[in-house]
Design a protein around this motif. Structure first.
Motif, mmCIF file in Angstrom:
data_model
loop_
_atom_site.group_PDB
_atom_site.id
_atom_site.type_symbol
_atom_site.label_atom_id
_atom_site.label_comp_id
_atom_site.label_asym_id
_atom_site.label_seq_id
_atom_site.Cartn_x
_atom_site.Cartn_y
_atom_site.Cartn_z
ATOM 1 N N PHE A 170 0.827 -1.205 0.000
ATOM 2 C CA PHE A 170 0.000 0.000 0.000
ATOM 3 C C PHE A 170 0.863 1.257 0.000
ATOM 4 O O PHE A 170 0.580 2.217 -0.718
ATOM 5 C CB PHE A 170 -0.922 0.023 1.216
ATOM 6 C CG PHE A 170 -1.995 -1.036 1.223
ATOM 7 C CD1 PHE A 170 -2.293 -1.768 0.093
ATOM 8 C CD2 PHE A 170 -2.717 -1.305 2.385
ATOM 9 C CE1 PHE A 170 -3.288 -2.751 0.102
ATOM 10 C CE2 PHE A 170 -3.707 -2.265 2.415
ATOM 11 C CZ PHE A 170 -3.993 -2.993 1.266
ATOM 12 N N LEU A 173 2.344 1.863 -3.426
ATOM 13 C CA LEU A 173 1.359 2.352 -4.383
ATOM 14 C C LEU A 173 0.954 3.794 -4.095
ATOM 15 O O LEU A 173 0.731 4.587 -5.024
ATOM 16 C CB LEU A 173 0.114 1.453 -4.359
ATOM 17 C CG LEU A 173 0.299 0.013 -4.861
ATOM 18 C CD1 LEU A 173 -0.969 -0.800 -4.647
ATOM 19 C CD2 LEU A 173 0.706 -0.007 -6.333
ATOM 20 N N TYR A 174 0.875 4.132 -2.817
ATOM 21 C CA TYR A 174 0.451 5.487 -2.439
ATOM 22 C C TYR A 174 1.591 6.490 -2.541
ATOM 23 O O TYR A 174 1.364 7.688 -2.723
ATOM 24 C CB TYR A 174 -0.103 5.469 -1.007
ATOM 25 C CG TYR A 174 -0.728 6.772 -0.599
ATOM 26 C CD1 TYR A 174 -1.956 7.183 -1.142
ATOM 27 C CD2 TYR A 174 -0.095 7.613 0.316
ATOM 28 C CE1 TYR A 174 -2.534 8.384 -0.770
ATOM 29 C CE2 TYR A 174 -0.671 8.823 0.698
ATOM 30 C CZ TYR A 174 -1.885 9.204 0.151
ATOM 31 O OH TYR A 174 -2.448 10.405 0.523
ATOM 32 N N LEU A 205 -7.403 3.750 1.538
ATOM 33 C CA LEU A 205 -7.706 2.487 0.855
ATOM 34 C C LEU A 205 -8.714 2.669 -0.284
ATOM 35 O O LEU A 205 -8.525 2.070 -1.357
ATOM 36 C CB LEU A 205 -8.218 1.449 1.861
ATOM 37 C CG LEU A 205 -8.387 0.033 1.300
ATOM 38 C CD1 LEU A 205 -7.062 -0.522 0.766
ATOM 39 C CD2 LEU A 205 -8.941 -0.918 2.362
ATOM 40 N N LEU A 208 -6.781 3.761 -3.184
ATOM 41 C CA LEU A 208 -5.931 2.692 -3.712
ATOM 42 C C LEU A 208 -6.746 1.716 -4.548
ATOM 43 O O LEU A 208 -6.295 1.270 -5.615
ATOM 44 C CB LEU A 208 -5.238 1.961 -2.564
ATOM 45 C CG LEU A 208 -4.174 2.747 -1.788
ATOM 46 C CD1 LEU A 208 -3.661 1.917 -0.619
ATOM 47 C CD2 LEU A 208 -3.020 3.141 -2.707
ATOM 48 N N GLU A 211 -7.591 3.553 -7.866
ATOM 49 C CA GLU A 211 -6.487 3.902 -8.759
ATOM 50 C C GLU A 211 -5.546 2.738 -9.060
ATOM 51 O O GLU A 211 -4.858 2.741 -10.088
ATOM 52 C CB GLU A 211 -5.691 5.055 -8.145
ATOM 53 C CG GLU A 211 -6.518 6.326 -7.947
ATOM 54 C CD GLU A 211 -5.779 7.377 -7.140
ATOM 55 O OE1 GLU A 211 -4.540 7.264 -7.016
ATOM 56 O OE2 GLU A 211 -6.440 8.300 -6.617
ATOM 57 N N HIS A 212 -5.472 1.768 -8.156
ATOM 58 C CA HIS A 212 -4.518 0.669 -8.320
ATOM 59 C C HIS A 212 -5.204 -0.693 -8.198
ATOM 60 O O HIS A 212 -4.580 -1.671 -7.791
ATOM 61 C CB HIS A 212 -3.406 0.781 -7.279
ATOM 62 C CG HIS A 212 -2.647 2.069 -7.338
ATOM 63 N ND1 HIS A 212 -1.694 2.329 -8.288
ATOM 64 C CD2 HIS A 212 -2.725 3.184 -6.553
ATOM 65 C CE1 HIS A 212 -1.196 3.537 -8.096
ATOM 66 N NE2 HIS A 212 -1.795 4.080 -7.060
#
Length: 412
Positions: A170, A173-174, A205, A208, A211-212
């Motif tokens: 996480f 990704l962030y 979250l 996330l 976007e991911h």
């Protein structure tokens, strides 16, 4: 201080040693009954410490009492029966139409039956020869093994790499440092959900997932629409429940994970004699970030840091729908007195129902591991949500006992 690793002959040990080299260890002892592997891995561990400029002494032994005598902490990463027993756990359940997995379902029960008695014997020797030592268990099934240790009065904490893996994922990704992100991780070992990812008091979250999503779906091997619909990121192990039939179909046509690991271990053991750093190939062995988690936990237990880490700990009212004696996997405050679970916001019924079901199975599984008997094995299987049918439980119990006869004294 003296740190002992039981199962030190594992090809995974160099990953752990790399992290332990950051601690002020006076003596690192690797213990394993397989002397040949132990010599190879131990020699590499000694070179790794030397290469890192660490003054601590690394040695290895096949003698349990020698290994635990005077230890500050004992780390458990053993595998009773080795990868061949794991291969059986991953195959005979397929004969009854169930996934074969070493910690989930019937295979997980077989591993618990083999493992719990062995771990308790080790812990008793540690209690006699190293009073006050912490036992850190990474041996699966972690929840059941940790409960066995706690029920027997040992100073024990269960550790898994799922939570720290998601935290690192996480954060990457962030775009923040791992220490800036905290996960709302709840459930039982290998049955958990990430319900939030907090950065500066904000839950990122949802962003996330938006976007991911594809990256998270690839990590869990679960449908993105499932995660977005639930608003959580389940652990990979939920795949055995949420996508059971798909996993079963895949397993029938593939080599077992045990077969893959045995081939990988052969390559690693051939490489280790010439190395003083872990090879890139070791990443394929699994257990990412375990070293980081283990070192962080040791630092907090021995240094009384009072920080928050995700561990396996007594429920003690944290999840009100479970017995106090259950072992759960949640963020906890870690001090020299041990872990204390932090308050958890109410668990949604969809998750709480499965947690309650599996926790009841774990209680019966531990009873079977401690007292033996085919009837207790059958009861534990019947209680498991992946089984739940009497005829199926009977057939699985027969196969489990037959496949593990050599490790079950009561089955003789």
């Amino acid at each position: 201080m003296k740190i002992t690793v039981i199962g030190g002959g594992s090809t995974y040990t160099p990953e752990l040693v790399e992290g332990l080299a950051a601690l002020p260890i006076g003596e690192l002892v690797l213990m394993d009954p397989e002397a040949g592997r132990l010599e190879v891995v131990g020699s590499m561990a000694r070179r790794m410490f030397a290469g890192a400029g660490h003054p601590g002494w690394v040695r290895w032994t096949t003698d349990l009492d020698d290994a635990v005598d005077g230890a500050t902490a004992v780390l458990l990463q053993l595998r009773v029966g080795g990868q061949r027993a794991r291969h059986r756990d991953e195959t005979w359940p397929l004969e009854c139409g169930l996934v074969g997995q070493e910690t989930t379902g019937p295979g997980g029960l077989a591993k618990a039956l083999r493992t719990v008695p062995a771990v308790l014997r080790i812990a008793e020797r540690a209690r006699a020869l190293a009073p006050g030592a912490w036992i850190v268990d990474f041996t699966n099934p972690v929840g059941i093994v940790t409960r066995a240790l706690l029920d027997a009065g040992h100073r024990a904490v269960g550790l898994c790499n799922v939570a720290i893996g998601f935290q690192r994922l996480f954060a990457g990704l962030y775009g923040c440092a791992p220490g800036e992100l905290a996960v709302d991780h709840v459930g039982l070992n290998h049955l958990t959900w990430e319900r939030a990812a907090w950065v500066g008091g904000v839950d990122v979250l949802p962003a996330l997932l938006a976007e991911h999503g594809p990256a998270l779906a690839a990590e869990t091997e679960l449908p993105l629409e499932l995660m977005r619909g639930l608003g959580v990121v389940p652990s990979y192990y939920l795949r055995f429940f949420y996508a059971h039939d798909q996993v079963l179909a895949e397993q029938i046509d593939r080599p077992t994970r045990a077969e893959e690991v045995m081939a990988l271990e052969e390559k690693l053991l051939a490489m280790y004699p010439g190395l003083d750093v872990k090879p890139a190939l070791l990443e394929e062995r699994g257990g990412a970030h375990y070293s980081t988690a283990a070192v962080g936990l040791l630092e907090s237990l021995l240094g009384d840091r009072g920080d928050t880490q995700v561990v396996n700990v007594r429920n003690d009212g944290t999840l009100p729908f479970l017995a106090d004696s259950a072992v759960i996997e949640v963020p906890s405050r870690i001090t020299a007195a041990g872990p204390v679970p932090l308050p958890v916001r109410p668990v949604e019924p969809l998750f709480a129902g499965l947690v309650g079901h599996v926790s009841a199975y774990e209680e019966l599984a531990l009873d079977a591991a401690l007292r033996g008997g085919r009837a207790r094995v059958e009861a534990a299987l019947l209680a498991h949500p992946l089984v739940g049918r009497y005829d199926l439980a009977r057939g699985l119990a027969d196969r489990l006992v037959a496949a593990n006869h050599a490790y079950l004294p009561w089955a003789a």
